[in-house]
Scaffold this motif. Structure first.
Motif, PDB file in Angstrom:
ATOM      1  N   ILE A 166      94.546 -49.466  55.255  1.00  0.00           N
ATOM      2  CA  ILE A 166      94.017 -49.075  53.951  1.00  0.00           C
ATOM      3  C   ILE A 166      94.715 -49.911  52.885  1.00  0.00           C
ATOM      4  CG2 ILE A 166      93.740 -47.207  52.301  1.00  0.00           C
ATOM      5  CD1 ILE A 166      93.742 -45.248  54.616  1.00  0.00           C
ATOM      6  N   LYS A 167      93.923 -50.703  52.153  1.00  0.00           N
ATOM      7  CA  LYS A 167      94.465 -51.593  51.139  1.00  0.00           C
ATOM      8  C   LYS A 167      94.412 -50.988  49.741  1.00  0.00           C
ATOM      9  CE  LYS A 167      95.394 -55.022  53.904  1.00  0.00           C
ATOM     10  NZ  LYS A 167      96.789 -55.465  54.122  1.00  0.00           N
ATOM     11  N   GLY A 168      93.706 -49.901  49.574  1.00  0.00           N
ATOM     12  CA  GLY A 168      93.618 -49.246  48.274  1.00  0.00           C
ATOM     13  C   GLY A 168      92.599 -48.125  48.309  1.00  0.00           C
ATOM     14  N   THR A 169      92.778 -47.118  47.444  1.00  0.00           N
ATOM     15  CA  THR A 169      91.855 -45.996  47.359  1.00  0.00           C
ATOM     16  C   THR A 169      91.599 -45.658  45.896  1.00  0.00           C
ATOM     17  OG1 THR A 169      92.610 -45.030  49.450  1.00  0.00           O
ATOM     18  CG2 THR A 169      91.435 -43.578  47.955  1.00  0.00           C
ATOM     19  N   THR A 170      90.321 -45.525  45.538  1.00  0.00           N
ATOM     20  CA  THR A 170      89.922 -45.073  44.210  1.00  0.00           C
ATOM     21  C   THR A 170      89.248 -43.721  44.353  1.00  0.00           C
ATOM     22  OG1 THR A 170      89.616 -47.325  43.381  1.00  0.00           O
ATOM     23  CG2 THR A 170      88.488 -45.561  42.192  1.00  0.00           C
ATOM     24  N   ASN A 171      89.731 -42.703  43.644  1.00  0.00           N
ATOM     25  CA  ASN A 171      89.149 -41.368  43.683  1.00  0.00           C
ATOM     26  C   ASN A 171      88.296 -41.132  42.443  1.00  0.00           C
ATOM     27  OD1 ASN A 171      90.248 -40.184  46.139  1.00  0.00           O
ATOM     28  ND2 ASN A 171      92.238 -40.325  45.135  1.00  0.00           N
ATOM     29  N   ILE A 172      87.068 -40.653  42.671  1.00  0.00           N
ATOM     30  CA  ILE A 172      86.141 -40.299  41.601  1.00  0.00           C
ATOM     31  C   ILE A 172      85.968 -38.784  41.633  1.00  0.00           C
ATOM     32  CG2 ILE A 172      83.811 -40.612  40.676  1.00  0.00           C
ATOM     33  CD1 ILE A 172      85.531 -43.140  40.601  1.00  0.00           C
ATOM     34  N   TYR A 173      86.113 -38.131  40.479  1.00  0.00           N
ATOM     35  CA  TYR A 173      86.110 -36.669  40.435  1.00  0.00           C
ATOM     36  C   TYR A 173      84.828 -36.132  39.804  1.00  0.00           C
ATOM     37  CZ  TYR A 173      90.997 -37.394  41.599  1.00  0.00           C
ATOM     38  OH  TYR A 173      92.149 -37.789  42.216  1.00  0.00           O
ATOM     39  N   PHE A 174      84.439 -34.915  40.216  1.00  0.00           N
ATOM     40  CA  PHE A 174      83.158 -34.338  39.815  1.00  0.00           C
ATOM     41  C   PHE A 174      83.334 -32.914  39.299  1.00  0.00           C
ATOM     42  CE2 PHE A 174      82.398 -37.554  42.966  1.00  0.00           C
ATOM     43  CZ  PHE A 174      81.252 -38.210  42.537  1.00  0.00           C
ATOM     44  N   ASP A 175      82.396 -32.501  38.440  1.00  0.00           N
ATOM     45  CA  ASP A 175      82.345 -31.111  38.006  1.00  0.00           C
ATOM     46  C   ASP A 175      81.817 -30.242  39.144  1.00  0.00           C
ATOM     47  OD1 ASP A 175      83.275 -31.765  35.492  1.00  0.00           O
ATOM     48  OD2 ASP A 175      81.254 -32.044  34.662  1.00  0.00           O
ATOM     49  N   THR A 176      82.008 -28.946  39.041  1.00  0.00           N
ATOM     50  CA  THR A 176      81.571 -28.016  40.083  1.00  0.00           C
ATOM     51  C   THR A 176      80.067 -28.134  40.331  1.00  0.00           C
ATOM     52  OG1 THR A 176      83.326 -26.465  39.482  1.00  0.00           O
ATOM     53  CG2 THR A 176      81.468 -25.585  40.749  1.00  0.00           C
ATOM     54  N   GLY A 177      79.695 -28.345  41.584  1.00  0.00           N
ATOM     55  CA  GLY A 177      78.290 -28.410  41.969  1.00  0.00           C
ATOM     56  C   GLY A 177      77.563 -29.658  41.520  1.00  0.00           C
ATOM     57  N   LYS A 178      78.259 -30.655  40.980  1.00  0.00           N
ATOM     58  CA  LYS A 178      77.613 -31.846  40.418  1.00  0.00           C
ATOM     59  C   LYS A 178      77.956 -33.083  41.236  1.00  0.00           C
ATOM     60  CE  LYS A 178      76.141 -29.398  36.932  1.00  0.00           C
ATOM     61  NZ  LYS A 178      74.703 -29.030  36.803  1.00  0.00           N
ATOM     62  N   TRP A 179      77.110 -34.117  41.066  1.00  0.00           N
ATOM     63  CA  TRP A 179      77.391 -35.407  41.697  1.00  0.00           C
ATOM     64  C   TRP A 179      77.059 -36.581  40.774  1.00  0.00           C
ATOM     65  CZ3 TRP A 179      73.726 -31.920  43.395  1.00  0.00           C
ATOM     66  CH2 TRP A 179      72.381 -32.272  43.260  1.00  0.00           C
ATOM     67  N   ALA A 180      76.907 -36.293  39.458  1.00  0.00           N
ATOM     68  CA  ALA A 180      76.626 -37.348  38.483  1.00  0.00           C
ATOM     69  C   ALA A 180      77.903 -38.137  38.175  1.00  0.00           C
ATOM     70  CB  ALA A 180      76.056 -36.743  37.209  1.00  0.00           C
ATOM     71  N   LEU A 181      77.719 -39.399  37.786  1.00  0.00           N
ATOM     72  CA  LEU A 181      78.836 -40.272  37.448  1.00  0.00           C
ATOM     73  C   LEU A 181      78.893 -40.498  35.939  1.00  0.00           C
ATOM     74  CD1 LEU A 181      78.342 -43.014  40.191  1.00  0.00           C
ATOM     75  CD2 LEU A 181      80.116 -41.246  40.174  1.00  0.00           C
ATOM     76  N   SER A 182      80.092 -40.481  35.375  1.00  0.00           N
ATOM     77  CA  SER A 182      80.265 -40.826  33.968  1.00  0.00           C
ATOM     78  C   SER A 182      80.399 -42.342  33.843  1.00  0.00           C
ATOM     79  CB  SER A 182      81.516 -40.149  33.408  1.00  0.00           C
ATOM     80  OG  SER A 182      82.688 -40.700  34.002  1.00  0.00           O
ATOM     81  N   ARG A 183      80.313 -42.856  32.616  1.00  0.00           N
ATOM     82  CA  ARG A 183      80.448 -44.300  32.413  1.00  0.00           C
ATOM     83  C   ARG A 183      81.840 -44.781  32.810  1.00  0.00           C
ATOM     84  NH1 ARG A 183      77.177 -46.114  26.909  1.00  0.00           N
ATOM     85  NH2 ARG A 183      75.106 -45.460  27.637  1.00  0.00           N
ATOM     86  N   ASP A 184      82.850 -43.961  32.535  1.00  0.00           N
ATOM     87  CA  ASP A 184      84.210 -44.332  32.922  1.00  0.00           C
ATOM     88  C   ASP A 184      84.332 -44.421  34.440  1.00  0.00           C
ATOM     89  OD1 ASP A 184      87.145 -44.699  32.325  1.00  0.00           O
ATOM     90  OD2 ASP A 184      87.251 -42.854  33.511  1.00  0.00           O
ATOM     91  N   GLU A 185      83.716 -43.474  35.137  1.00  0.00           N
ATOM     92  CA  GLU A 185      83.762 -43.487  36.603  1.00  0.00           C
ATOM     93  C   GLU A 185      82.971 -44.659  37.166  1.00  0.00           C
ATOM     94  OE1 GLU A 185      84.252 -38.656  37.138  1.00  0.00           O
ATOM     95  OE2 GLU A 185      82.275 -39.578  36.963  1.00  0.00           O
ATOM     96  N   GLU A 186      81.853 -45.003  36.528  1.00  0.00           N
ATOM     97  CA  GLU A 186      81.095 -46.180  36.945  1.00  0.00           C
ATOM     98  C   GLU A 186      81.944 -47.443  36.820  1.00  0.00           C
ATOM     99  OE1 GLU A 186      76.656 -44.463  35.702  1.00  0.00           O
ATOM    100  OE2 GLU A 186      77.696 -45.912  34.425  1.00  0.00           O
ATOM    101  N   ALA A 187      82.706 -47.527  35.732  1.00  0.00           N
ATOM    102  CA  ALA A 187      83.582 -48.682  35.537  1.00  0.00           C
ATOM    103  C   ALA A 187      84.672 -48.722  36.607  1.00  0.00           C
ATOM    104  CB  ALA A 187      84.205 -48.640  34.146  1.00  0.00           C
ATOM    105  N   GLN A 188      85.195 -47.557  36.985  1.00  0.00           N
ATOM    106  CA  GLN A 188      86.216 -47.505  38.038  1.00  0.00           C
ATOM    107  C   GLN A 188      85.655 -48.002  39.367  1.00  0.00           C
ATOM    108  OE1 GLN A 188      88.634 -43.846  38.311  1.00  0.00           O
ATOM    109  NE2 GLN A 188      87.715 -43.226  36.371  1.00  0.00           N
ATOM    110  N   LEU A 189      84.408 -47.654  39.657  1.00  0.00           N
ATOM    111  CA  LEU A 189      83.797 -48.083  40.910  1.00  0.00           C
ATOM    112  C   LEU A 189      83.641 -49.601  40.951  1.00  0.00           C
ATOM    113  CD1 LEU A 189      81.088 -45.319  41.482  1.00  0.00           C
ATOM    114  CD2 LEU A 189      83.244 -45.643  42.720  1.00  0.00           C
ATOM    115  N   CYS A 190      83.175 -50.189  39.861  1.00  0.00           N
ATOM    116  CA  CYS A 190      83.016 -51.642  39.844  1.00  0.00           C
ATOM    117  C   CYS A 190      84.368 -52.348  39.902  1.00  0.00           C
ATOM    118  CB  CYS A 190      82.228 -52.064  38.608  1.00  0.00           C
ATOM    119  SG  CYS A 190      80.451 -51.689  38.719  1.00  0.00           S
TER     120      CYS A 190
END
Length: 289
Positions: A166-190
């Motif tokens: 494992i060379k690195g891990t990025t965690n993306i967090y969600f509200d209860t019952g949701k799976w939408a991404l915020s713009r900040d989280e989208e930037a983290q993914l890229c």
């Protein structure tokens, strides 16, 4: 979730749609021609499972549909058919993680694909998958084959993680019952995709999780929806090639990152982990020394 094996000894056929984790059951023989059969729905999404002549496609909203791939199914891109065969590409090239649009017909209570279409931007990737190699992996065919075998084993649970560094891990967090991404989280993914692109032989493994609130079946489906959302964004917006993506999986409330009895802990557990992996078989190849 594993797909059931195909058994075609009889004169009729039936297929069951996958929704909520039910296996596919198929019996009978495929028709010689698909012409004249009632038109079925057009399905858009990502290939998330393959077994014999069956393919599961999961849409952006997490809904999964099972279809059969017949000998007459056209497999093409918007720029034309792939490969040297002008008529069709082998169904073996429909690998997990590829975004597709599938046209279907209804038959025997199930769906048969008449056409599987790859998106324009995945033409180069699909070609590399068709040829069985990418230029940067040209000297490591054995390692690629091992990674492909590991992809199938990783579908349900990450049981062979010790085969990778494992060379690195990025965690993306969600509200209860949701799976939408915020713009900040989208930037983290890229940013994570950019980090991985800089590493030779890097693969991404996306794993979805939930907190302990809710039933087991609900949390399993929710964790899969979160993982699918992240995978779609990585491939469609961050330019991550599908052939460098291990099959995503949902782990529901398993392997919690924090205490599920507190609000803070639950918030940390409602996550998707994007892991940058390099197979131990090829890690370090190309480095000086």
């Amino acid at each position: 979730m594993l797909l059931a094996a195909v058994a075609l000894p009889a004169s009729s056929l039936s297929a069951q749609q996958v929704d909520g984790g039910d296996p596919i059951t198929v019996t009978g023989q495929l028709p010689a021609t698909l012409k004249g059969l009632p038109e079925g729905p057009e399905i858009k999404g990502m290939i998330t499972a393959r077994k014999g002549g069956q393919m599961q496609v999961t849409a952006d909203n997490g809904a999964s549909t099972a279809v059969l791939v017949a000998p007459t199914t056209e497999i093409k891109s918007s720029g034309g058919f792939l490969g040297l065969d002008k008529d069709k590409l082998s169904a073996a090239s429909l690998l997990n993680g590829l975004p597709v649009t599938v046209k279907t017909v209804q038959y025997g209570g199930g769906l048969i694909a008449t056409q599987v279409k790859l998106k324009d931007k995945n033409l180069a990737t699909a070609s590399m998958i068709r040829n069985g190699t990418a230029q940067r992996f040209g000297e490591h065919d054995t390692a690629i084959a091992q990674n492909a075998a590991a992809t199938e084993a990783l579908r349900g649970r990450v049981g062979d993680i010790d085969q990778y560094n494992i060379k690195g891990t990025t965690n993306i967090y969600f509200d209860t019952g949701k799976w939408a991404l915020s713009r900040d989280e989208e930037a983290q993914l890229c940013a994570a995709a950019t980090q991985a692109k800089a590493m030779d032989n890097a693969l991404l493994l996306v794993v979805g999780y939930t907190d302990a609130v809710g039933g087991e079946d609900y949390n399993q489906a929710l964790s899969e929806k979160r993982a699918a959302k992240v995978v779609n964004y990585l491939q469609q917006k961050c330019g991550w090639a599908p052939y460098r993506m291990l099959t995503p999986t949902g782990m529901a409330e398993a392997d919690p990152a924090a205490d599920n009895t507190t609000a803070e802990g639950k918030a940390q557990n409602r996550r998707v982990a994007v892991n940058i992996l390099v197979s131990k078989a090829v890690d370090g190849i190309g480095e000086g020394g």
